[in-house]
Motif scaffolding. Structure first.
Motif, PDB file in Angstrom:
ATOM      1  N   ASN A   3     -22.354  19.080  13.014  1.00 11.02           N
ATOM      2  CA  ASN A   3     -20.985  19.225  12.561  1.00 11.02           C
ATOM      3  C   ASN A   3     -20.089  18.421  13.504  1.00 11.02           C
ATOM      4  O   ASN A   3     -19.959  18.767  14.673  1.00 11.02           O
ATOM      5  N   ILE A   4     -19.507  17.344  13.036  1.00 17.07           N
ATOM      6  CA  ILE A   4     -18.674  16.480  13.869  1.00 17.07           C
ATOM      7  C   ILE A   4     -17.210  16.865  13.684  1.00 17.07           C
ATOM      8  O   ILE A   4     -16.716  16.941  12.562  1.00 17.07           O
ATOM      9  N   VAL A   5     -16.537  17.108  14.798  1.00 21.72           N
ATOM     10  CA  VAL A   5     -15.119  17.454  14.767  1.00 21.72           C
ATOM     11  C   VAL A   5     -14.315  16.167  14.838  1.00 21.72           C
ATOM     12  O   VAL A   5     -14.496  15.362  15.750  1.00 21.72           O
ATOM     13  N   CYS A   6     -13.464  15.979  13.856  1.00 23.90           N
ATOM     14  CA  CYS A   6     -12.611  14.790  13.826  1.00 23.90           C
ATOM     15  C   CYS A   6     -11.347  15.077  14.625  1.00 23.90           C
ATOM     16  O   CYS A   6     -10.708  16.115  14.448  1.00 23.90           O
ATOM     17  N   ASP A   7     -10.957  14.158  15.490  1.00 24.64           N
ATOM     18  CA  ASP A   7      -9.777  14.374  16.331  1.00 24.64           C
ATOM     19  C   ASP A   7      -8.517  13.770  15.733  1.00 24.64           C
ATOM     20  O   ASP A   7      -7.546  13.518  16.428  1.00 24.64           O
ATOM     21  N   MET A   8      -8.553  13.520  14.428  1.00 26.75           N
ATOM     22  CA  MET A   8      -7.385  12.991  13.721  1.00 26.75           C
ATOM     23  C   MET A   8      -7.031  13.931  12.574  1.00 26.75           C
ATOM     24  O   MET A   8      -7.872  14.703  12.122  1.00 26.75           O
ATOM     25  N   CYS A   9      -5.793  13.836  12.110  1.00 25.54           N
ATOM     26  CA  CYS A   9      -5.419  14.602  10.918  1.00 25.54           C
ATOM     27  C   CYS A   9      -6.304  14.143   9.765  1.00 25.54           C
ATOM     28  O   CYS A   9      -6.585  12.948   9.621  1.00 25.54           O
ATOM     29  N   GLU A  10      -6.754  15.077   8.976  1.00 26.75           N
ATOM     30  CA  GLU A  10      -7.625  14.730   7.856  1.00 26.75           C
ATOM     31  C   GLU A  10      -6.851  14.220   6.655  1.00 26.75           C
ATOM     32  O   GLU A  10      -7.439  13.691   5.715  1.00 26.75           O
ATOM     33  N   GLU A  11      -5.541  14.402   6.676  1.00 28.04           N
ATOM     34  CA  GLU A  11      -4.678  13.831   5.646  1.00 28.04           C
ATOM     35  C   GLU A  11      -3.356  13.459   6.289  1.00 28.04           C
ATOM     36  O   GLU A  11      -2.965  14.018   7.308  1.00 28.04           O
ATOM     37  N   THR A  12      -2.683  12.492   5.705  1.00 29.46           N
ATOM     38  CA  THR A  12      -1.414  12.046   6.260  1.00 29.46           C
ATOM     39  C   THR A  12      -0.369  13.143   6.070  1.00 29.46           C
ATOM     40  O   THR A  12      -0.180  13.645   4.961  1.00 29.46           O
ATOM     41  N   CYS A  13       0.242  13.506   7.165  1.00 22.81           N
ATOM     42  CA  CYS A  13       1.313  14.509   7.111  1.00 22.81           C
ATOM     43  C   CYS A  13       2.327  14.155   8.180  1.00 22.81           C
ATOM     44  O   CYS A  13       1.977  13.659   9.240  1.00 22.81           O
ATOM     45  N   GLU A  14       3.564  14.353   7.891  1.00 27.08           N
ATOM     46  CA  GLU A  14       4.626  14.108   8.863  1.00 27.08           C
ATOM     47  C   GLU A  14       5.527  15.325   8.902  1.00 27.08           C
ATOM     48  O   GLU A  14       5.723  16.002   7.893  1.00 27.08           O
ATOM     49  N   HIS A  15       6.056  15.594  10.061  1.00 24.26           N
ATOM     50  CA  HIS A  15       6.945  16.724  10.285  1.00 24.26           C
ATOM     51  C   HIS A  15       8.267  16.159  10.796  1.00 24.26           C
ATOM     52  O   HIS A  15       8.404  15.914  12.004  1.00 24.26           O
ATOM     53  N   PRO A  16       9.226  15.915   9.894  1.00 29.18           N
ATOM     54  CA  PRO A  16      10.476  15.232  10.273  1.00 29.18           C
ATOM     55  C   PRO A  16      11.196  15.852  11.467  1.00 29.18           C
ATOM     56  O   PRO A  16      11.711  15.129  12.315  1.00 29.18           O
ATOM     57  N   GLU A  17      11.211  17.180  11.550  1.00 34.42           N
ATOM     58  CA  GLU A  17      11.896  17.824  12.673  1.00 34.42           C
ATOM     59  C   GLU A  17      11.216  17.480  13.994  1.00 34.42           C
ATOM     60  O   GLU A  17      11.864  17.230  15.004  1.00 34.42           O
ATOM     61  N   MET A  18       9.888  17.467  13.972  1.00 30.10           N
ATOM     62  CA  MET A  18       9.122  17.144  15.173  1.00 30.10           C
ATOM     63  C   MET A  18       9.354  15.694  15.580  1.00 30.10           C
ATOM     64  O   MET A  18       9.529  15.385  16.764  1.00 30.10           O
ATOM     65  N   ILE A  19       9.389  14.789  14.608  1.00 27.68           N
ATOM     66  CA  ILE A  19       9.608  13.369  14.883  1.00 27.68           C
ATOM     67  C   ILE A  19      11.002  13.154  15.458  1.00 27.68           C
ATOM     68  O   ILE A  19      11.174  12.435  16.444  1.00 27.68           O
ATOM     69  N   CYS A  20      11.987  13.806  14.876  1.00 28.06           N
ATOM     70  CA  CYS A  20      13.375  13.693  15.365  1.00 28.06           C
ATOM     71  C   CYS A  20      13.465  14.201  16.796  1.00 28.06           C
ATOM     72  O   CYS A  20      14.050  13.543  17.667  1.00 28.06           O
ATOM     73  N   TRP A  21      12.889  15.353  17.064  1.00 27.17           N
ATOM     74  CA  TRP A  21      12.899  15.923  18.409  1.00 27.17           C
ATOM     75  C   TRP A  21      12.224  14.977  19.389  1.00 27.17           C
ATOM     76  O   TRP A  21      12.735  14.719  20.478  1.00 27.17           O
TER      77      TRP A  21
END
Length: 120
Positions: A3-21
Motif C-alpha cells: 500500500n503506497i501512500v501518496c504525499d500529494m492531494c489525490e484531486e485538485t482542490c483549492e482553499h481560497p481563504e487559506m491561499i489568501c492568508w
C-alpha cells in the motif's frame, strides 16, 4: 502488493481563504534572500564546527585552528565569512584576535539545530 501512500492531494482542490492568508503572511523577498544566505553559510561543516566551539567560549584564531587541525589562514577565511554574516564578532587584545558569537540569536540557531537532529 504494498500500500503506497501518496504525499500529494489525490484531486485538485483549492482553499481560497487559506491561499489568501498564506499570501498575506509571505516573507518579503529581501528577507527570504537574507535568510537563504544565512542557511547557505551555515551549510558548511567547518563553519558549524567553529560556531559550536564559540558557543562554548571565546577563542582566538590560533586556538580554533589548532583545535580543528587546520591552518590559521583557512580559519581566518571562514571567520571572515561568519563575520560578514554577523554570526561572529571579534575583539583585539594586543596582538590576539578573540572571536565570539555575535549575539544570543546565534546560540539559539545552534541549539535549535542540535535539538532538531537529536529529536527522536
Amino acid at each position: 502488493m504494498k500500500n503506497i501512500v501518496c504525499d500529494m492531494c489525490e484531486e485538485t482542490c483549492e482553499h481560497p481563504e487559506m491561499i489568501c492568508w498564506a499570501k498575506e503572511e509571505m516573507l518579503a523577498e529581501p528577507t527570504v534572500q537574507q535568510l537563504a544566505e544565512i542557511f547557505k553559510i551555515l551549510g558548511d561543516s567547518t563553519r558549524i564546527k567553529i560556531l559550536h566551539l564559540l558557543t562554548l567560549r571565546e577563542m582566538c584564531v590560533c586556538d580554533i585552528a589548532k583545535t580543528l587541525a587546520m591552518g590559521q589562514s583557512a580559519i581566518s577565511h571562514q571567520l571572515r565569512v561568519l563575520r560578514a554574516a554577523r554570526l561572529v564578532k571579534f575583539r583585539k587584545d594586543g596582538k590576539v584576535a578573540w572571536y565570539s558569537l555575535d549575539d544570543e540569536h546565534v546560540v539559539g540557531l545552534m541549539c535549535q539545530g542540535l535539538e532538531h537532529i537529536n529529536h527522536t
